[in-house]
Scaffold this active site. Structure first.
Site, PDB file in Angstrom:
ATOM      1  N   ASP A 102      84.127  31.099  -1.678  1.00 45.08           N
ATOM      2  CA  ASP A 102      85.355  31.892  -1.721  1.00 45.08           C
ATOM      3  C   ASP A 102      85.645  32.471  -0.345  1.00 45.08           C
ATOM      4  O   ASP A 102      84.741  32.620   0.485  1.00 45.08           O
ATOM      5  CB  ASP A 102      85.205  33.046  -2.719  1.00 45.08           C
TER       6      ASP A 102
HETATM    7  N1  URA Z   1      80.208  31.740  -6.762  1.00 48.68           N
HETATM    8  C1  URA Z   1      81.268  32.537  -6.523  1.00 48.68           C
HETATM    9  O1  URA Z   1      81.705  33.272  -7.383  1.00 48.68           O
HETATM   10  N2  URA Z   1      81.848  32.480  -5.316  1.00 48.68           N
HETATM   11  C2  URA Z   1      81.380  31.703  -4.306  1.00 48.68           C
HETATM   12  O2  URA Z   1      81.931  31.709  -3.209  1.00 48.68           O
HETATM   13  C3  URA Z   1      80.269  30.893  -4.573  1.00 48.68           C
HETATM   14  C4  URA Z   1      79.695  30.928  -5.811  1.00 48.68           C
END
Ligand code: URA
Length: 235
Positions: A102
């Site tokens: 993310d």
């Molecule tokens: N899980 C998440 O919620 N976000 C990420 O960036 C990676 C794994």
């Protein structure tokens, strides 16, 4: 291939920088100075020197990036800075991030142009481990821990596969998962009644984020690290 492409592929700079360096006489092919960027070379046999050092052509390249928050895991984006923008000095074309983090997640990101390796690492059937450092909105309760370890309902067809929890302090832990669903870690914590306030990927398979690599910095994988990645896929 063209001489300027060869040198870009070696990660020596952008195409325009490399062209300037070739014209400035910094490159020799089989001992002769070549000033034409478009000159064709045979990467298998020609001896190509740049600033006095010999370079060999690598079929694929592999970089470890310490992704900072605020950049997106895409190759290009109209509005946002991408992880590939952080590797702009690497002239090599065709690079992409292996998997997604993310925008607000930090940590280990593998960048390569080796599609087969990426495919294997991301294959759901391989269950490659991903370990995250998570900071939580409130301390993890024993019930929440047990739920994460058993598998939780995040609205997919099946429960998540069992995850491994290691407590660091009351509201900090590492979570190791073997799937890669969209926002998976955040959704898992939300499903058990907690929230993630900070997330950092520490490991993918056998490959650990180098603790000496500053946020936003990148470097090529060492031979040893590449072997660790390959060993992950053979399991
Ligand atoms: N899980 C998440 O919620 N976000 C990420 O960036 C990676 C794994």
């Amino acid at each position: 291939m063209r001489l300027d492409k060869f040198l870009c592929d070696c990660g020596l700079g952008t195409r325009s920088q490399i062209k300037k360096d070739i014209k400035a006489g910094l490159v020799t092919v089989n001992g002769h100075m070549v000033k034409k960027p478009e000159q064709h070379v045979n990467e298998e046999v020609d001896r190509i020197e740049y600033r006095g050092q010999i370079y060999r052509h690598e079929k694929y390249v592999y970089y470890m990036l310490h992704k900072p928050a605020g950049v997106v895991s895409a190759t290009q984006d109209r509005h946002e800075r991408t992880v590939l923008n952080l590797l702009e000095d690497v002239g090599r074309e065709g690079l992409f991030p292996v998997g997604r983090l993310d925008k607000d997640t930090e940590g280990l990101m593998l960048i390569t142009d080796d599609g087969a390796l990426a495919h294997e690492l991301l294959s759901p059937a391989k269950h490659v481990e991903k370990e995250y450092e998570c900071h939580l909105a409130s301390p993890l309760t024993p019930t929440q821990q047990a739920q994460l370890e058993q598998g939780v309902d995040i609205g997919e067809k099946a429960l998540t596969r069992p995850a491994a929890v290691q407590m660091l302090t009351g509201d900090k832990m590492t979570l190791t998962i073997t799937e890669g669903k969209f926002h998976q870690v955040k959704r898992m914590l939300h499903a058990v009644g907690n929230e993630v306030v900070y997330l950092k990927r520490l490991r993918m398979g056998n490959l650990m984020l180098d603790p000496a690599l500053a946020k936003g910095a990148y470097r090529k994988l060492t031979e040893e690290e590449l072997n660790l990645v390959r060993a992950t896929m053979r399991r």
